[in-house]
Design an enzyme around this catalytic site. Structure first.
Site, PDB file in Angstrom:
ATOM      1  N   LYS A 174     -64.793 -94.064 -12.562  1.00 40.86           N
ATOM      2  CA  LYS A 174     -64.226 -93.039 -13.953  1.00 40.86           C
ATOM      3  C   LYS A 174     -63.975 -93.888 -15.346  1.00 40.86           C
ATOM      4  O   LYS A 174     -63.173 -94.603 -15.275  1.00 40.86           O
ATOM      5  CB  LYS A 174     -63.157 -92.303 -13.828  1.00 40.86           C
ATOM      6  CG  LYS A 174     -62.524 -90.928 -14.944  1.00 40.86           C
ATOM      7  CD  LYS A 174     -61.646 -90.759 -14.898  1.00 40.86           C
ATOM      8  CE  LYS A 174     -60.189 -91.568 -15.673  1.00 40.86           C
ATOM      9  NZ  LYS A 174     -60.656 -91.500 -17.159  1.00 40.86           N
ATOM     10  N   GLU A 249     -54.087-102.450 -10.476  1.00 36.28           N
ATOM     11  CA  GLU A 249     -53.923-104.174 -10.755  1.00 36.28           C
ATOM     12  C   GLU A 249     -52.810-102.802 -12.715  1.00 36.28           C
ATOM     13  O   GLU A 249     -53.631-102.313 -13.312  1.00 36.28           O
ATOM     14  CB  GLU A 249     -54.415-104.536 -12.018  1.00 36.28           C
ATOM     15  CG  GLU A 249     -53.755-105.795 -12.652  1.00 36.28           C
ATOM     16  CD  GLU A 249     -54.736-106.460 -13.262  1.00 36.28           C
ATOM     17  OE1 GLU A 249     -54.650-107.129 -14.452  1.00 36.28           O
ATOM     18  OE2 GLU A 249     -56.340-106.988 -12.714  1.00 36.28           O
ATOM     19  N   CYS A 283     -53.979-107.958 -20.269  1.00 34.79           N
ATOM     20  CA  CYS A 283     -52.384-108.412 -19.360  1.00 34.79           C
ATOM     21  C   CYS A 283     -51.636-109.525 -18.651  1.00 34.79           C
ATOM     22  O   CYS A 283     -50.840-109.600 -18.399  1.00 34.79           O
ATOM     23  CB  CYS A 283     -52.984-107.107 -18.273  1.00 34.79           C
ATOM     24  SG  CYS A 283     -54.009-107.108 -16.584  1.00 34.79           S
ATOM     25  N   GLU A 382     -43.997-104.610 -22.042  1.00 30.39           N
ATOM     26  CA  GLU A 382     -45.810-105.074 -22.673  1.00 30.39           C
ATOM     27  C   GLU A 382     -46.285-104.541 -24.305  1.00 30.39           C
ATOM     28  O   GLU A 382     -45.230-103.593 -24.408  1.00 30.39           O
ATOM     29  CB  GLU A 382     -46.991-104.302 -21.711  1.00 30.39           C
ATOM     30  CG  GLU A 382     -47.159-105.386 -20.714  1.00 30.39           C
ATOM     31  CD  GLU A 382     -48.641-105.133 -20.343  1.00 30.39           C
ATOM     32  OE1 GLU A 382     -49.519-105.954 -19.929  1.00 30.39           O
ATOM     33  OE2 GLU A 382     -48.881-103.355 -19.633  1.00 30.39           O
TER      34      GLU A 382
END
Length: 478
Positions: A174, A249, A283, A382
């Site tokens: 997906k 992750e 990331c 983040e």
């Protein structure tokens, strides 16, 4: 202007039309690029059923023959680099040269994983009993659901499908609803290579519809997801009833420690690269800096000069552009809010700090913030944008304590000429990866994995390959 492309799901070796669609836009120009299937449970169930039917036959195929397909696919991608890179740039905003790197690296990754077709190993274990042998076999899990992010959407197809297929699993992918076009083009190229029906399937849709149908299905034996902590925790909850294996992750807040004895040219170039590559939407790249007091002023001045010199804009309109737009309005607003909050808490704006008005697109100025403190949100969460917060430290010990003081634990880095300092950092930094005097970019033969809220399991190399297998221990009395 070209007409938007309409894509179809790829299920059981065929492209299928759907009634409902999602629209995909160029983040640099806001032009409509495509319409893709807005799939729900029905489409997901058909894809999973096809993958289940194909799995036993695929697993019975010798691994070296499964690997041949991956090699052929790698060659096909290399023959279509320009086309694929342009599609990635259009829907994700990545600069063209980086998009080309992504396609070529994806092809190399397929070749690398294909080479494991002759290297998958079990074990023979010494028994306590006379005349008995203990064998450990590695076997495929079955059907894998691969749920992709939007920041490296093309490479992540291969990072999930290549180890899955070479070990005998089948897969349903997906793509992110932000960047699905490249995945459908991947499927189009794959369709011409003779892969057995049902081994590889693509179903697009929202996380709430297609994603939830995948993660809650008892037909899925493993979920491999790359994305946010919030979505990862929801996937864990969704998979709990079926005790589905997870490989997650979930992002990072990578610290970079710059000591007094560092090569500042190297440190500035590498850390700047972390903040402008893919517009800071990576990331594992450095997202916070702890610089030792003796070089702090010089480092901050050099970093501000380097960041302010960055050429940014629409990557397809100007070949000199080093940095494209953020992925969408929500991403742009988040970056702007975090910078505003940090300034309100006392951070000093050195350069940048504003949304860039280029007429269209989601652009933010390359930004440096000094005088940051560990308790600030911008040092803990983040940013996912071209913003670098900097805090001054007195010594390595303080830098390590501050670096570890974070809910994320994916990557870290240190810049020093001292072997003693480097080795101390290796011992004491609590992260899945540490980069010493180099940019934050992993190798395909390594193992990309984090601790704490950065995820469960990992990818790449031997250890990433074996994530897609389970052990079967046999006790044989001869």
């Amino acid at each position: 202007m070209s007409q938007p492309t309409t894509y179809q799901n790829y299920i059981d070796g065929a492209f299928e039309s759907t009634r409902d669609h999602l629209e995909v836009f160029n983040p640099a120009t806001q032009a409509l690029l495509s319409r893709v299937p807005a799939s729900g449970g029905e489409e997901v169930e058909r894809a999973l059923a096809a993958a289940r039917r194909a799995q036993k036959g695929w697993a019975a195929t010798p691994a070296v023959e499964r690997a041949v397909f991956l090699h052929r696919l790698a060659d096909t991608l290399r023959d279509n680099v320009a086309l694929l890179a342009r599609i990635i740039t259009q829907e994700q905003g990545k600069i063209s040269s980086l998009a080309e790197v992504e396609v070529n690296f994806t092809a190399d990754y397929l070749d690398y994983m294909a080479e494991w077709g002759r290297r998958i190993e079990g074990e023979i274990i010494e028994s306590d009993r006379a005349g008995e042998n203990i064998f450990l076999f590695r076997k495929p899990l079955g059907v894998v659901a691969g749920i992709l992010p939007w920041n490296f959407p093309f490479f992540l197809i291969a990072r999930k499908m290549a180890p899955a297929l070479v070990t005998g699993n089948t897969i349903v992918i997906k793509p992110s609803e932000e960047t699905p076009n490249n995945c459908f083009e991947f499927a189009r190229l794959l369709d011409s290579l003779g892969l057995p029906k049902g081994v590889f399937n693509v179903v697009s849709g929202t996380g709430a519809a297609a994603g939830s149908a995948l993660t809650s299905s008892p037909e899925v034996d493993m979920i491999s997801f790359t994305g946010s902590v919030h979505t990862g925790s929801r996937i864990m909850a969704s998979a709990a009833d079926n005790i589905t294996k997870l490989n997650l992750e979930l992002g990072g807040k990578a610290p970079a420690i710059v000591l007094d004895d560092a090569d500042l040219d190297l440190a500035v170039n590498a850390i700047r690269g972390s903040r402008i590559i893919n517009t800071g939407q990576v990331c594992n790249c450095a997202e916070r800096v702890y610089v030792q007091r003796g070089v702090a002023d010089e480092f901050i001045a050099r970093m501000a000069k380097a960041m302010s010199a960055t050429c940014f804009g629409d990557p397809l309109a100007d070949a000199e552009v080093e940095m494209g737009p953020l992925i969408n309005r929500a991403g742009l607003d988040k970056v702007a809010r975090m910078v505003k909050t940090a300034r309100g808490e006392g951070a000093e704006l050195i350069t940048g700090g504003e949304i860039a008005d280029l007429g269209t697109g989601y652009h933010y100025q390359p930004t440096v913030l000094a005088g940051c403190r560990q308790t600030m949100e911008i040092m803990q969460q983040e940013i996912f944008g071209p913003v670098l917060p900097i805090q001054i430290i007195d010594d390595l010990e303080e830098g390590i304590v501050l670096a570890n003081d974070c809910e994320y634990g994916l990557t870290s880095s240190i810049y020093t000429r001292s072997l003693r300092s480097a080795m101390q950092a290796c011992r004491e930094l609590d992260f899945g990866e540490t980069y010493i005097n180099r940019e934050n970019f992993e190798a395909m033969q390594g193992f990309h994995a984090g601790v704490r809220k950065s995820g469960i399991g990992g990818a790449d190399g031997k250890h990433g390959l074996y994530e897609y297998t389970h052990s079967h221990v046999v006790y044989l009395k001869a």
